[in-house]
Scaffold this motif. Structure first.
Motif, PDB file in Angstrom:
ATOM      1  N   VAL A   1       1.433  -6.489   5.440  1.00  0.00           N
ATOM      2  CA  VAL A   1       1.293  -5.227   4.709  1.00  0.00           C
ATOM      3  C   VAL A   1       2.614  -4.473   4.711  1.00  0.00           C
ATOM      4  O   VAL A   1       3.218  -4.245   5.764  1.00  0.00           O
TER       5      VAL A   1
ATOM      6  N   ALA B   1      -6.933  -2.011   7.760  1.00  0.00           N
ATOM      7  CA  ALA B   1      -7.982  -2.988   7.472  1.00  0.00           C
ATOM      8  C   ALA B   1      -7.413  -4.254   6.837  1.00  0.00           C
ATOM      9  O   ALA B   1      -7.847  -5.381   7.156  1.00  0.00           O
ATOM     10  N   LEU B   2      -6.445  -4.108   5.942  1.00  0.00           N
ATOM     11  CA  LEU B   2      -5.797  -5.278   5.331  1.00  0.00           C
ATOM     12  C   LEU B   2      -5.045  -6.081   6.388  1.00  0.00           C
ATOM     13  O   LEU B   2      -5.080  -7.318   6.397  1.00  0.00           O
ATOM     14  N   ARG B   3      -4.352  -5.384   7.283  1.00  0.00           N
ATOM     15  CA  ARG B   3      -3.683  -6.051   8.409  1.00  0.00           C
ATOM     16  C   ARG B   3      -4.674  -6.834   9.242  1.00  0.00           C
ATOM     17  O   ARG B   3      -4.410  -7.983   9.634  1.00  0.00           O
TER      18      ARG B   3
ATOM     19  N   ALA C   1     -10.831  -3.365   1.746  1.00  0.00           N
ATOM     20  CA  ALA C   1      -9.995  -4.514   2.117  1.00  0.00           C
ATOM     21  C   ALA C   1     -10.757  -5.817   1.931  1.00  0.00           C
ATOM     22  O   ALA C   1     -10.198  -6.821   1.453  1.00  0.00           O
ATOM     23  N   GLN C   2     -12.031  -5.823   2.311  1.00  0.00           N
ATOM     24  CA  GLN C   2     -12.833  -7.033   2.136  1.00  0.00           C
ATOM     25  C   GLN C   2     -13.006  -7.362   0.659  1.00  0.00           C
ATOM     26  O   GLN C   2     -12.942  -8.529   0.250  1.00  0.00           O
TER      27      GLN C   2
ATOM     28  N   LEU D   1      -6.794   1.914   5.046  1.00  0.00           N
ATOM     29  CA  LEU D   1      -6.802   0.699   4.231  1.00  0.00           C
ATOM     30  C   LEU D   1      -5.733  -0.278   4.703  1.00  0.00           C
ATOM     31  O   LEU D   1      -5.981  -1.489   4.810  1.00  0.00           O
TER      32      LEU D   1
ATOM     33  N   GLY E   1     -11.913   1.930   4.132  1.00  0.00           N
ATOM     34  CA  GLY E   1     -10.776   1.018   4.169  1.00  0.00           C
ATOM     35  C   GLY E   1     -11.196  -0.417   4.427  1.00  0.00           C
ATOM     36  O   GLY E   1     -10.718  -1.350   3.764  1.00  0.00           O
ATOM     37  N   ARG E   2     -12.108  -0.605   5.389  1.00  0.00           N
ATOM     38  CA  ARG E   2     -12.563  -1.965   5.697  1.00  0.00           C
ATOM     39  C   ARG E   2     -13.316  -2.580   4.520  1.00  0.00           C
ATOM     40  O   ARG E   2     -13.126  -3.757   4.189  1.00  0.00           O
TER      41      ARG E   2
ATOM     42  N   VAL F   1       0.858  -1.190   0.000  1.00  0.00           N
ATOM     43  CA  VAL F   1       0.000   0.000   0.000  1.00  0.00           C
ATOM     44  C   VAL F   1       0.889   1.233   0.000  1.00  0.00           C
ATOM     45  O   VAL F   1       1.814   1.340   0.816  1.00  0.00           O
TER      46      VAL F   1
END
Length: 406
Positions: free
Chosen positions: A229, A221-223, A390-391, A218, A386-387, A191
């Protein structure tokens, strides 16, 4: 999904405590065991009996339980769990954690634990946005504490905004990610975030108003979905999230080098607001006025196109490449053209004209453009964007994996 995992659940005082009854049920349905701790304030909203019945375990409420203390029970409770979850996490509990206070069972457990801690904040919008809470959240994040939510929505007090506790299934997903069982476990996602600063001389530079908030949200959220990340960030005003590999850069050229160094990756998301131009004749010393009234002549050169460079790689291209298009007019037309020109898989378009307050603000309104068309999302907090993004990335990588497995 969470088979044999032990969750120590601390229930704080707030109307959102009623959601923890469903949270307990959802965690147990996925194989986790839950040991509940109910604060005195939390007991004003849910009863020890209801909590204990759903958890199938004793509900702890008192630090000075003599039988437990004979065995140093508060130490055992804090160490036996795989993860400590605080839901709802009130402003008071967050403040106690930052200050290192331990004057009741909940705060003592949080001080004594050697496990990761996940907070699901819930409070009035003004309390969440109060400078003290903002500072406390930043300190806790720096300490490695994980967060899920809060979400935007109507409050029990009648106000609207960020402060609603995350829904039970969101918390379950965050628990799974914290325990290494999220949908992005084993994946590497790159990112980029923030602005770049292109020097004019040693003390002046060209930049933009990007705060880095969306990229940071973001990455967090990926973490939380289990990804490893790499977070390549320019000099943003919003701090990077904990639990990610941070690579700090200043210029576009440095960002490109850091991106290339970080590859390979399963997905790359270019949320940074990279300067299109740099000063080719940047001075080695501070420029001084000479009294002539003439401004120095700045010569500009085009910066490297990081998104296009990665999107058009012949070998080692990430399976999913996502770009951002911050526009002030004809947003969708410009974003669609950018996607075609750069060769990326998705473009996240948003209107950053001054009237929107999005550039440098707390909210965003985006349209996701891919090969199938355009999907516009309602305006929401950047954490929520971000969530959701990420999903969507997790689902896309899952589909790519399924194709590879055929």
């Amino acid at each position: 999904m969470l088979a044999d995992k032990k969750i120590l659940l601390i229930i704080g005082g707030g109307i959102a405590a009623y959601k923890t009854l469903d949270l307990i049920r959802r965690l147990r349905a996925r194989g986790a065991s839950v040991v509940p701790v109910l604060t005195r304030a939390g007991a004003e909203f849910v009863t020890p009996l209801s909590v204990s019945a759903l958890a199938g375990a004793k509900c702890y409420t008192d630090l000075f339980d003599l039988t437990a203390e004979a065995e140093m029970g508060h130490i055992q409770l804090s160490r036996a769990a795989d993860l400590v979850v605080v839901a709802p996490a009130t402003a008071d509990l967050m403040g106690k954690m930052v200050a290192g206070l331990a004057n009741d069972l909940a705060s003592t457990l949080l001080m004594a634990t050697d496990k990761r801690v996940l907070l699901a904040p819930a409070m009035n919008v003004r309390m969440w946005q109060h400078p003290a809470t903002v500072r406390n959240r930043a300190v806790l994040a720096d300490d490695g504490v994980l967060f899920v939510g809060p979400n935007d929505g109507d409050m029990a007090c009648g106000e609207f905004g960020p402060g609603r506790m995350a829904e039970p299934l969101e918390i379950v997903d965050a628990v799974a990610a914290a325990l290494g069982a999220g949908p992005l476990t084993g994946r590497h996602v790159l990112v980029t975030s923030g602005p770049t600063h292109e020097p004019i001389d040693p003390v002046r530079y060209i930049a933009n108003r990007s705060s880095g908030a969306q990229g940071a949200a973001l990455a967090a959220a990926l973490r939380d979905l289990g990804a490893r990340v790499t977070f390549v960030t320019g000099p943003a005003s919003v701090p990077p999230p904990a639990g990610v590999q941070v690579v700090a850069v200043e210029t576009a050229a440095q960002m490109l080098a850091a991106v290339q160094q970080a590859l390979p990756a399963d997905a790359a998301v270019f949320a940074a607001a990279v300067a299109d131009w740099r000063v080719a004749n940047a001075a080695g010393q501070k420029m001084k006025k000479d009294g002539s009234g003439r401004a120095p002549a700045l010569e500009f050169a085009e910066n490297p196109d990081i998104l296009a460079t990665v999107s058009q790689m012949d070998a080692g291209r990430p399976g999913l490449v996502v770009g951002f298009a911050a526009e002030t007019h004809d947003v969708l037309a410009h974003a669609k053209a950018k996607r075609a020109r750069k060769g990326c898989d998705w473009i996240i378009a948003n209107d950053v004209s001054p009237a929107t307050g999005i550039m440098g603000g707390a909210e965003n309104a985006v349209t996701v453009i891919d090969a199938g068309g355009a999907e516009s999302w309602p305006r929401m907090g950047k954490d929520a964007v971000g969530r959701r993004l990420a999903q969507r990335i997790a689902e896309a990588l899952g589909r790519l994996q399924a194709v590879d497995d055929v």
